[in-house]
Structures are given as C-alpha cells and as structure tokens.
Design an enzyme around this catalytic site. Structure first.
Site, short mmCIF file in Angstrom:
data_model
loop_
_atom_site.label_atom_id
_atom_site.label_comp_id
_atom_site.label_asym_id
_atom_site.label_seq_id
_atom_site.Cartn_x
_atom_site.Cartn_y
_atom_site.Cartn_z
N MET A 186 -38.42 16.35 -1.31
CA MET A 186 -37.45 17.24 -1.93
C MET A 186 -36.58 16.45 -2.91
O MET A 186 -36.27 15.29 -2.69
CB MET A 186 -36.58 17.89 -0.86
CG MET A 186 -35.57 18.89 -1.40
SD MET A 186 -34.69 19.69 -0.04
CE MET A 186 -33.55 20.74 -0.96
N ASP A 192 -35.66 12.24 -6.94
CA ASP A 192 -35.68 10.79 -6.91
C ASP A 192 -37.09 10.29 -7.27
O ASP A 192 -38.08 10.74 -6.70
CB ASP A 192 -35.29 10.28 -5.52
CG ASP A 192 -35.10 8.77 -5.47
OD1 ASP A 192 -34.73 8.19 -6.51
OD2 ASP A 192 -35.33 8.17 -4.41
N SER A 200 -40.80 11.31 0.27
CA SER A 200 -39.68 11.71 1.12
C SER A 200 -40.17 12.70 2.19
O SER A 200 -41.01 12.34 3.00
CB SER A 200 -38.56 12.32 0.26
OG SER A 200 -37.42 12.58 1.03
N THR A 201 -39.68 13.94 2.16
CA THR A 201 -40.05 14.91 3.19
C THR A 201 -41.57 15.09 3.25
O THR A 201 -42.20 15.39 2.26
CB THR A 201 -39.40 16.28 2.91
OG1 THR A 201 -38.00 16.09 2.70
CG2 THR A 201 -39.62 17.24 4.06
N HIS A 218 -38.03 7.75 2.04
CA HIS A 218 -36.66 8.06 2.46
C HIS A 218 -36.64 8.17 3.99
O HIS A 218 -37.30 9.04 4.56
CB HIS A 218 -36.19 9.37 1.85
CG HIS A 218 -36.06 9.31 0.36
ND1 HIS A 218 -36.12 10.44 -0.44
CD2 HIS A 218 -35.87 8.27 -0.49
CE1 HIS A 218 -35.97 10.08 -1.71
NE2 HIS A 218 -35.82 8.78 -1.76
#
Length: 366
Positions: free
Chosen positions: A302, A305, A183-184, A209
C-alpha cells in the site's frame, strides 16, 4: 448500514485495548467497528451474525490463541487479518507463524504504556486496517469493497537520507545487483520468489516494510526454505551472488560501491514516505551507485514508497519491473510506480523468478 465503510472486528482479551482501538479506528470515516470480542470463541459467535471485512487480532488470549483462530478463519472463510500483539516485540517466531497462517499486517504494541501508545499509533493502525481492507487474498476470499483513499500528512522523501545528486553508476560493472521493495502481502510474495531462485542468482537487497526486531526471524525463516542465503543486513555487508540481504526493521539500508563491488550501509534516519526502512532510499542509492548494473522490482504493498526511487533507477539505465495487479495483495506501490513511468514491464508474481533469470543472462552476455 454504512455503505462503503470497512467493517472491522476487534478481538483482544484486554478491555482497554478493545475500547481504545475501537475509539481510534472509529474516528476515520471509512472504518466502522461492527463488533468486539474478548476471545476467539466469542468472536465466532458474533461472526455468525455479521462477518467483518477486516479482523484486528491479538495472539495471547484465553480459550483459543490468535494463531489457531487465524488458521481456522483462513480455512473456512479467508478474511484479511491484522495482528496487533506485544508478542511482535518479544517473540518474532510467533509472528512468523502468524504471517505463514495468512495475516496481512503486523502491528506491535508494548506491554507497558499501552493506552498512550495506541493513541500515538492511530495513523499506523488506521493505515494497516485500510491496507487490509484493500487486500485481495489469493485463497478464494470474496472481494472487499475498496477503501476510500487514505488522507496522508506531508511526508519526507528520500532526500532526507540520501541526496538527489547525479548518479554515480553510469558505467556498467562486472557485478550486477537486484533491488526489491515490498510491503503489505510482501512476506508471502518474497517467499514465493526467493524459494524459486537458484544459488547462482546475483546479489539481492530487499526492503520489506516490517516492525523493528522482526526482520531477523523473517530472514532466518526464508534462509531455511531457499537455495540462496537470506539474512538480515548488517552495516558494511558485501552484496554477494547467491545471497539476499533484508533491511533491518527500524533502519534504512543503502547500497554503496567500492570499485566493482557493492556493499550496504545500514543507517538511522527519519521516516521516509512514513517508513523506515524505505524502498525509495534503497532504490535511489542503487540508482546512484549501480545504474545499468541493476534490476529494480517493486511488489505488492500500500502507498507509494519506492515509486520515485524506481524511476531514478530507470533513468540511470537500470531495468525495472512491477508486480502485476492480478497477483498483488495490494496494488498500491506498483500502481504508483507505473503512473510515474518507473516500470518498464509488469510481471506476475509467478513470473518474477524467470524475469530475474533473464536479467542475469542478458547481463552476463554484455
């Protein structure tokens, strides 16, 4: 002075956006708006007085565009930047330039119905700012104060898309598969990993994401840089050696098995762990159909997930890796997976390509 709060500057030429974003973010006790600016020139004068922890930045603005401003910040004093722009819907190539310049998060905003959208997307915006506030930029930026823990509403698990029944992949197949979730900070991390892989690498499936309509351009950019083929996944694509399939934004991606071969299903469904695509959905499907023929890797991001799905992969006999804290932009996702006992081994970002090669060697010798 508000101790422990993330200091945010909003830079947007729309007075409505500046007002609404400031109102939305200020409702969170862990965030403080220290300044707003209608363009980067005004922003720079404000930043001489007080430097923000996070900048929320538009792209199209007078006097200086957002990407030029972003590049200037990263060259002079690297600071986490969240892009909030309508161009994320219509010009994903521009968004690729923003990520390449150092943006840590992207939020799309529509060109119409903007005020209502910003209020409806308050949680997304707050989470993005908090993720940026936790980001550890690898370009020498000063460390930021850690954000307060994010308070989240109840969330759906991967059960909403794929059942938690017994895994079907207990028998090792002639083909192996690598599943990656991030993600991030993941866009830069994926580039660092995929560009180091040789064409003979096993088939790879990836959930990053990302906003809808954005993953295709991201895949095309990676494809131009990598020896392996990289593209956005389509329903029923076969997972092939030398190829990486990236889940489309706004869709879940599952892996299914037909004999010894793997293919993907791209499906609609509810948000899982507040995400679509969800890493948990991908990892659980890989656990069920690939079992010991799979390697799962959870990288910077973050939230949590992917943690439960990776644990299922490990229980099904797959090998599991987590990116180490030192090389993560945000250590949230690997940290949660480690807490659950889902991660067999942590590796640095630079060590992931070698770990993939080791998995490939060991798999071919069995």
């Amino acid at each position: 002075m508000s101790s422990g709060k993330i200091k945010v500057m909003v830079v947007d030429d729309s007075a409505v956006v500046r007002q609404v974003v400031s109102e939305v973010l200020s409702k969170d006790p862990g965030i403080e708006i220290i300044a707003v600016a209608s363009d980067p020139i005004f922003a720079m004068s404000r930043m001489e007085k007080q430097w923000p922890d996070v900048i929320l930045l538009d792209i199209e603005m007078p006097r200086m565009d957002g990407i030029s401003f972003l590049a200037k910040i990263m060259a002079e004093r690297p600071t986490p930047v969240v892009i909030c722009s309508s161009l994320a819907e219509s010009n994903s190539e521009t968004m690729q330039r923003a990520l390449a310049a150092g943006a840590v998060e992207i939020i799309t905003k529509p060109k119409v119905g903007l005020k209502g959208f910003l209020h409806e997307s308050a949680k997304v915006m707050i989470d993005a700012v908090k993720a940026a506030g936790q980001a550890r930029l690898r370009t020498g930026a000063r460390p930021l104060r850690p954000a307060k823990p994010v308070q989240v509403s109840p969330k759906l698990s991967a059960d909403a898309v794929i059942s938690a029944g017994q895994a079907l992949g207990g028998v090792k197949t002639t083909e192996v598969i690598i599943a990656i979730g991030t993600s991030t900070g993941g866009t830069q991390a994926l580039e660092a990993v995929l560009t180091k892989l040789p064409r003979v690498t096993p088939g790879i499936v990836i959930v990053q994401h990302m906003p809808e309509k954005f993953t295709e351009a991201f895949a095309q950019r990676l494809d131009s840089l990598c020896e392996i083929n990289v593209r956005e996944a389509r329903n029923q694509d076969r997972v092939l050696p030398g190829q990486a399939l990236i889940a489309p934004g706004g869709k879940h991606m599952l892996v299914k098995r037909n004999g010894a071969q793997f293919h993907v299903e791209v499906v609609d469904g509810p948000l899982v762990n507040r995400h679509r695509p969800s890493v948990d959905v991908l990892f659980r499907s890989v656990a069920k159909c690939a079992g010991p023929s799979a390697l799962g890797i959870i990288m910077t991001g973050m939230g949590d997930d992917g943690a439960r799905g990776l644990l299922e992969m490990r229980h099904a006999g797959g090998q599991t890796l987590g990116q180490d804290e030192q090389s993560c932009v945000v250590f949230g996702m690997p940290k949660e997976a480690i807490k659950l006992g889902a991660v067999e081994k942590t590796v640095s970002l630079e060590g992931i390509p070698a770990a993939i090669a080791d998995f490939q060697r060991r798999s071919s010798s069995i």
